[in-house]
Design a protein around this motif. Structure first.
Motif, PDB file in Angstrom:
ATOM      1  N   LEU A 337       0.810  -1.214   0.000  1.00  0.00           N
ATOM      2  CA  LEU A 337       0.000   0.000   0.000  1.00  0.00           C
ATOM      3  C   LEU A 337       0.845   1.267   0.000  1.00  0.00           C
ATOM      4  O   LEU A 337       0.352   2.344  -0.318  1.00  0.00           O
ATOM      5  N   GLY A 338       2.105   1.151   0.401  1.00  0.00           N
ATOM      6  CA  GLY A 338       2.961   2.333   0.424  1.00  0.00           C
ATOM      7  C   GLY A 338       4.239   2.076   1.172  1.00  0.00           C
ATOM      8  O   GLY A 338       4.424   1.025   1.796  1.00  0.00           O
ATOM      9  N   ALA A 339       5.157   3.039   1.125  1.00  0.00           N
ATOM     10  CA  ALA A 339       6.421   2.987   1.860  1.00  0.00           C
ATOM     11  C   ALA A 339       6.606   4.340   2.534  1.00  0.00           C
ATOM     12  O   ALA A 339       6.493   5.387   1.878  1.00  0.00           O
ATOM     13  N   TYR A 340       6.891   4.324   3.855  1.00  0.00           N
ATOM     14  CA  TYR A 340       6.888   5.550   4.646  1.00  0.00           C
ATOM     15  C   TYR A 340       8.186   5.684   5.438  1.00  0.00           C
ATOM     16  O   TYR A 340       8.967   4.731   5.551  1.00  0.00           O
ATOM     17  N   ASP A 341       8.386   6.865   5.992  1.00  0.00           N
ATOM     18  CA  ASP A 341       9.651   7.165   6.669  1.00  0.00           C
ATOM     19  C   ASP A 341       9.891   6.277   7.879  1.00  0.00           C
ATOM     20  O   ASP A 341      11.034   5.986   8.223  1.00  0.00           O
ATOM     21  N   ASN A 342       8.837   5.870   8.570  1.00  0.00           N
ATOM     22  CA  ASN A 342       9.014   5.015   9.743  1.00  0.00           C
ATOM     23  C   ASN A 342       7.755   4.200   9.993  1.00  0.00           C
ATOM     24  O   ASN A 342       6.716   4.407   9.346  1.00  0.00           O
ATOM     25  N   ALA A 343       7.848   3.276  10.949  1.00  0.00           N
ATOM     26  CA  ALA A 343       6.741   2.367  11.236  1.00  0.00           C
ATOM     27  C   ALA A 343       5.534   3.095  11.809  1.00  0.00           C
ATOM     28  O   ALA A 343       4.385   2.693  11.588  1.00  0.00           O
ATOM     29  N   ALA A 344       5.772   4.164  12.543  1.00  0.00           N
ATOM     30  CA  ALA A 344       4.662   4.916  13.137  1.00  0.00           C
ATOM     31  C   ALA A 344       3.783   5.532  12.052  1.00  0.00           C
ATOM     32  O   ALA A 344       2.547   5.506  12.140  1.00  0.00           O
ATOM     33  N   ILE A 345       4.424   6.077  11.022  1.00  0.00           N
ATOM     34  CA  ILE A 345       3.656   6.657   9.926  1.00  0.00           C
ATOM     35  C   ILE A 345       2.922   5.569   9.163  1.00  0.00           C
ATOM     36  O   ILE A 345       1.759   5.738   8.758  1.00  0.00           O
ATOM     37  N   ALA A 346       3.579   4.417   8.974  1.00  0.00           N
ATOM     38  CA  ALA A 346       2.937   3.292   8.289  1.00  0.00           C
ATOM     39  C   ALA A 346       1.672   2.866   9.030  1.00  0.00           C
ATOM     40  O   ALA A 346       0.634   2.577   8.425  1.00  0.00           O
ATOM     41  N   LYS A 347       1.758   2.821  10.356  1.00  0.00           N
ATOM     42  CA  LYS A 347       0.595   2.453  11.161  1.00  0.00           C
ATOM     43  C   LYS A 347      -0.522   3.468  11.008  1.00  0.00           C
ATOM     44  O   LYS A 347      -1.698   3.116  10.837  1.00  0.00           O
ATOM     45  N   GLU A 348      -0.153   4.731  11.054  1.00  0.00           N
ATOM     46  CA  GLU A 348      -1.142   5.798  10.900  1.00  0.00           C
ATOM     47  C   GLU A 348      -1.827   5.706   9.534  1.00  0.00           C
ATOM     48  O   GLU A 348      -3.051   5.865   9.422  1.00  0.00           O
TER      49      GLU A 348
END
Length: 431
Positions: A337-348
């Motif tokens: 679904l996407g790639a984000y700067d960190n796991a917290a953003i991925a969770k959000e």
């Protein structure tokens, strides 16, 4: 960076990539024998092959364009035209021709890898990776891994090639492909060690030095062009409009009947996402946009009641999405679904996507780490699919709502998350 240094690196890349060029990437090397047919269009195809063998890109383009003009819906001629454009360094035109070939039914590994590399050279790395992922069951593992690495996902290329070298059919070329993928991933120690399996120490060091001069992402287009043995034509204006692929007449008839249908705002829409329009996976470059809610039944007209008779609304709990239980064995396919700067953003992001799409909320969430150009990202995906087709179906429904996704194999270091949308009770204001 000097062109001579690029050339040295390209020679090494071409040598290590002969698995790709000889198997899936032979779009850049013509067949030994030209077809011998009486028809004029086949004579033109033969002339194109001959021109490609002589490395005469301009002559190849002229003959291939004439063949396509004579038989516009011939997938083989469209693919041949794509090869001719590549030979001339006309990547924008090649992208159109190869895409048209796939639209007409040409889905062989040669066409897929050629188109993926052309997209990467045009700066469309994500589209190139999506194309490869969508056709992972067609492209040989060695070609898939190297193409993925050249399209910007070096870690995925390393993962695939690390498995491929253990296959009994693996050769020195496969190991050198892995060494190059290591280099593109910035893992120089591993690259040097893998290159040393088949080369003398001095030769291995020279090869690593050559790769280091062209490994930076800014050199992607030049690296791919030299890998193909061509020079980029910066003046490429695209494929001639006269050769544009026209829709089939039956498709035109369907479009006309659809135009006469009631407007979606008037008609009752189906909530079944399987009726959503399918997205052509050979054209995965989806424009970023805010996801649109899934279709729902038309809202009924409000009923006006007297304030004295209207009962007070009772608090209702929001329905929590039930997780899907896979009846059979779970495959290794996931929808990223996407790639984000960190796991917290991925969770959000997962919670935001899951609130808008119950199909995402019902699937197990996964996160995995990937390094790109020295930066670490947290990839977000959902799993629990019985096979690849099931994963593709979900991705299509997401794209139909203007979301972004692509199908790939699960990463070995992926972490399963226990995220879930909880039911929240509505609070009534005190009076």
């Amino acid at each position: 960076m000097k062109r001579t240094a690029f050339a040295k690196a390209a020679v090494s890349s071409l040598i290590l990539a002969t698995t790709m060029v000889g198997c899936a990437g032979s779009a850049f090397r013509p067949s030994a024998a030209a077809p011998q047919h009486r028809q004029d269009r086949d004579s033109l195809a033969a002339a194109t092959e001959k021109a490609l063998a002589s490395r005469d890109g301009a002559k190849a383009v002229k003959a291939a364009e004439a063949a396509v003009s004579a038989d516009p819906r011939n997938a083989a001629y469209r693919q041949l035209l794509g090869r001719a454009y590549v030979a001339s360094g006309r990547f924008a035109s090649a992208e159109t021709a190869l895409t048209d070939a796939m639209t007409l039914g040409n889905h062989d590994a040669r066409t897929i890898v050629s188109l993926a590399l052309v997209k990467a050279a045009l700066g469309k790395n994500e589209a190139a990776r999506e194309l490869l992922s969508a056709n992972a069951d067609v492209v040989p593992a060695g070609d898939y891994g190297l193409a993925m690495a050249m399209a910007g996902d070096a870690e995925e290329g390393v993962r695939i090639l690390s498995e491929a070298i253990h296959d009994p059919s693996a050769t020195a070329q496969t190991r050198q492909n892995l060494a190059y993928a290591y280099a593109l991933a910035g893992r120089w120690k591993d690259a040097r060690m893998m290159a040393g399996f088949d080369l003398e120490p001095l030769a291995a060091n020279q090869r690593i030095s050559q790769w280091a001069q062209s490994a930076a992402p800014v050199y992607t287009a030049q690296r791919i062009a030299l890998f193909m043995g061509v020079s980029i034509d910066g003046a490429d204006a695209g494929q001639p409009v006269a050769l544009a692929l026209a829709p089939r007449q039956d498709a035109v008839d369907v479009a006309a009947s659809d135009a006469a249908a009631p407007s979606p705002e008037i008609a009752v829409a189906s909530a079944d996402t399987t009726d959503a329009p399918a997205v052509d996976e050979t054209l995965p470059d989806v424009a970023a946009a805010t996801p649109v809610p899934a279709p729902a039944f038309a809202a009924p007209k409000p009923v006006v009641r007297s304030a004295a008779l209207a009962p007070a609304p009772k608090p209702r709990a929001a329905a929590a999405t039930r997780p899907i239980r896979q009846a059979g064995p779970v495959s290794n396919w996931v929808v990223q679904l996407g790639a984000y700067d960190n796991a917290a953003i991925a969770k959000e992001k997962w919670f935001a996507l899951a609130r808008r799409n119950t199909a995402i909320a019902a699937r197990p969430a996964l996160t995995s780490q990937i390094k790109v150009n020295g930066a670490t990202f947290s990839r977000l995906a959902v799993s629990g699919f019985g096979d690849r087709a099931e994963a593709v179906a979900l991705c299509r429904s997401i794209r139909a709502q203007r979301g972004q996704c692509f199908v790939r194999e699960n990463a070995p270091d992926a972490t399963a998350q226990r995220w879930a949308l909880t039911a929240k009770r509505q609070q009534l204001a005190s009076r």
